[in-house]
Design a protein around this motif. Structure first.
Motif, short mmCIF file in Angstrom:
data_model
loop_
_atom_site.label_atom_id
_atom_site.label_comp_id
_atom_site.label_asym_id
_atom_site.label_seq_id
_atom_site.Cartn_x
_atom_site.Cartn_y
_atom_site.Cartn_z
N GLY A 11 -11.13 -27.16 -30.82
CA GLY A 11 -12.01 -28.13 -31.68
C GLY A 11 -13.12 -27.51 -32.49
N ALA A 12 -13.00 -26.13 -32.62
CA ALA A 12 -14.27 -25.45 -33.42
C ALA A 12 -13.90 -25.60 -34.91
CB ALA A 12 -14.00 -24.04 -33.09
N THR A 13 -14.96 -25.27 -35.56
CA THR A 13 -14.88 -25.32 -37.20
C THR A 13 -15.06 -24.19 -37.67
OG1 THR A 13 -15.56 -27.77 -37.36
CG2 THR A 13 -15.99 -26.33 -39.08
N VAL A 14 -14.46 -23.43 -38.60
CA VAL A 14 -14.87 -22.10 -39.31
C VAL A 14 -15.44 -22.36 -40.56
CG1 VAL A 14 -12.35 -21.90 -40.42
CG2 VAL A 14 -13.65 -19.85 -39.86
N LEU A 36 -20.47 -18.67 -33.07
CA LEU A 36 -20.33 -17.28 -33.24
C LEU A 36 -20.05 -16.89 -34.70
CD1 LEU A 36 -19.72 -14.84 -31.46
CD2 LEU A 36 -17.32 -15.57 -31.28
N LEU A 37 -21.08 -15.95 -35.25
CA LEU A 37 -21.19 -15.55 -36.50
C LEU A 37 -20.69 -14.14 -36.66
CD1 LEU A 37 -24.66 -16.67 -36.70
CD2 LEU A 37 -22.77 -18.29 -37.31
N TRP A 38 -20.16 -13.70 -37.57
CA TRP A 38 -20.41 -12.49 -38.31
C TRP A 38 -20.89 -12.53 -39.73
CZ3 TRP A 38 -18.08 -10.64 -43.06
CH2 TRP A 38 -18.07 -9.32 -43.25
N SER A 39 -21.78 -11.48 -39.95
CA SER A 39 -22.46 -11.23 -41.26
C SER A 39 -22.08 -9.88 -41.64
CB SER A 39 -23.86 -11.39 -40.86
OG SER A 39 -24.67 -10.57 -42.00
N LEU A 67 -17.68 -19.59 -36.58
CA LEU A 67 -16.96 -20.47 -35.65
C LEU A 67 -17.97 -21.29 -34.95
CD1 LEU A 67 -13.88 -20.37 -35.69
CD2 LEU A 67 -13.98 -19.37 -33.58
N ARG A 68 -18.21 -22.50 -35.56
CA ARG A 68 -18.82 -23.52 -34.87
C ARG A 68 -18.30 -24.12 -33.55
NH1 ARG A 68 -19.80 -26.65 -38.91
NH2 ARG A 68 -21.45 -25.23 -39.81
N ASP A 111 -11.18 -8.77 -41.36
CA ASP A 111 -10.75 -10.04 -41.13
C ASP A 111 -11.60 -10.90 -39.99
OD1 ASP A 111 -9.64 -12.47 -41.04
OD2 ASP A 111 -7.51 -11.46 -40.88
N ALA A 112 -12.76 -11.11 -40.33
CA ALA A 112 -13.97 -11.69 -39.48
C ALA A 112 -13.31 -12.91 -38.91
CB ALA A 112 -15.23 -12.05 -40.11
N GLU A 113 -12.75 -14.02 -39.71
CA GLU A 113 -12.20 -15.37 -39.37
C GLU A 113 -11.20 -15.14 -38.01
OE1 GLU A 113 -9.65 -19.11 -40.86
OE2 GLU A 113 -10.94 -18.17 -42.13
N ALA A 114 -10.28 -14.34 -38.52
CA ALA A 114 -9.09 -13.79 -37.46
C ALA A 114 -9.67 -13.43 -36.19
CB ALA A 114 -8.10 -13.04 -37.80
N VAL A 115 -10.83 -12.62 -36.27
CA VAL A 115 -11.19 -11.83 -35.07
C VAL A 115 -12.03 -12.94 -34.24
CG1 VAL A 115 -13.16 -10.22 -34.22
CG2 VAL A 115 -11.39 -9.50 -35.76
N LEU A 116 -12.88 -13.79 -34.98
CA LEU A 116 -13.53 -14.68 -34.02
C LEU A 116 -12.67 -15.70 -33.39
CD1 LEU A 116 -16.54 -15.78 -36.67
CD2 LEU A 116 -16.24 -14.13 -34.71
N VAL A 117 -11.69 -16.17 -33.97
CA VAL A 117 -10.59 -17.28 -33.42
C VAL A 117 -9.98 -16.22 -32.32
CG1 VAL A 117 -8.42 -18.24 -33.83
CG2 VAL A 117 -10.31 -18.58 -35.46
N GLU A 118 -9.38 -15.14 -32.43
CA GLU A 118 -8.92 -14.61 -31.42
C GLU A 118 -9.79 -14.19 -30.34
OE1 GLU A 118 -7.97 -9.96 -30.39
OE2 GLU A 118 -7.29 -10.68 -32.49
N VAL A 119 -11.25 -13.95 -30.36
CA VAL A 119 -12.20 -13.90 -29.29
C VAL A 119 -12.27 -15.22 -28.51
CG1 VAL A 119 -14.43 -13.26 -28.97
CG2 VAL A 119 -13.30 -11.85 -30.36
#
Length: 232
Positions: A11-14, A36-39, A67-68, A111-119
Motif C-alpha cells: 500500500g506504499a506510494t512512490v 524510505l528515501l534516496w537522495s 517510498l511512503r 534505479d532508486a525506485e526499483a531498489v526501494l521497492v525490492e528492499v
C-alpha cells in the motif's frame, strides 16, 4: 517537479522530486507515515513520523525518490519502533549498518525506485508482513472513530493501545487521530468545500477550531495550504 503514484507493495506510494536551480524550503505536512528515501546528494535515508510540519531543504538539482509507507508499516520494514524515529531524518546506515547499506546505495544510484521497492518487499516478507493492528487502528481513526471506540474495536485497553500506537506510528492514537483528521479536512478543502463546511464534516467544533489545529500541526492556517483559486 513532484510526482507520486502507487508503489505496488504494502500500500506504499512512490514519489519523485527534482529540486529547481533555486530551491525554496518545502513544507512536508505530518501524515502518520514513515518514508524510505534516496537522495542524489545524501544517499539512503529514513524520514520518521512527524508531529508537525517539517521544512525540507534541497540542493539545486538534487533528485529525490521516496517510498511512503502507510501508517503502521514502517516498523516491520525498518526493524525499529516508529517512536525512535519520530521527528527525525536518519541515514539508513545508522539503522542497518553502513556496510549493509553501501551496496544498496550504489545500486540506488542507477534505479532508486526499483531498489526501494525490492528492499521493502524483502523486509516485509522476512518479517511476516506488517502488524495488522496498524491498519485496523489507522482505518478506524481515519474514519473519525474516537480513541475509546477504536480501542474497543481492536480489543485493547487504552494503555495497551497507547503503547502499541507509539511502536507502530511513533505517537499515541490521539495525535494520530488529529493528523488524520487534518488530512481529511485539507482533502475536502482542496476539492472546493468551504472551510466552515469542512470543519463541520470532519468533527471540528467550528472553523476557528479547524484553523487553530491546522496552525498547530503545520505552522500555517488552512488557506495557504490550499491551491490558489482558478482565474475567472
Amino acid at each position: 517537479m513532484y510526482r507520486e503514484r502507487p508503489a505496488g507493495v504494502a500500500g506504499a506510494t512512490v514519489w519523485t522530486s527534482t529540486a529547481p536551480d533555486r530551491p525554496a524550503p518545502t513544507r512536508v505536512l505530518p501524515d502518520g507515515c514513515l518514508d524510505l528515501l534516496w537522495s542524489s546528494r545524501a544517499g539512503l535515508l529514513v524520514a520518521g513520523p512527524d508531529r508537525t510540519a517539517f521544512l525540507s531543504t534541497s540542493a539545486p538539482g538534487e533528485r529525490w525518490v521516496g517510498l511512503r509507507l502507510p501508517p503502521g508499516v514502517g516498523p516491520a520494514v525498518l526493524g525499529v519502533p516508529a517512536v525512535e524515529l519520530r521527528d527525525q531524518r536518519v541515514p539508513l546506515g545508522a539503522l542497518w549498518g553502513d556496510r549493509a547499506v553501501a551496496a544498496l546505495a550504489d545500486r540506488a544510484g542507477s534505479d532508486a525506485e526499483a531498489v526501494l521497492v525490492e528492499v521493502v518487499a524483502g523486509r516485509l516478507r522476512d518479517a511476516g508482513g506488517p502488524d495488522p493492528l496498524g491498519a485496523r487502528v489507522a482505518a478506524a481513526l481515519a474514519a473519525g472513530a474516537t480513541v475509546g471506540a477504536t480501542a474497543a474495536e481492536v480489543g485493547l485497553d487504552p494503555r495497551a493501545l497507547l503503547r502499541r500506537s507509539r511502536h507502530l506510528f511513533g505517537y499515541g492514537p490521539k495525535t494520530l487521530a488529529r493528523i488524520l483528521r487534518l488530512r481529511r479536512a485539507l482533502a475536502l478543502a482542496r476539492s472546493g468545500v468551504p472551510l466552515a463546511e469542512v470543519a463541520a464534516r470532519t468533527g471540528y467544533a467550528d472553523q476557528a477550531h479547524l484553523t487553530r489545529d491546522t496552525r498547530a500541526l503545520t505552522g500555517l492556517p488552512p488557506t495557504p495550504l490550499l491551491p490558489p483559486p482558478s482565474p475567472p
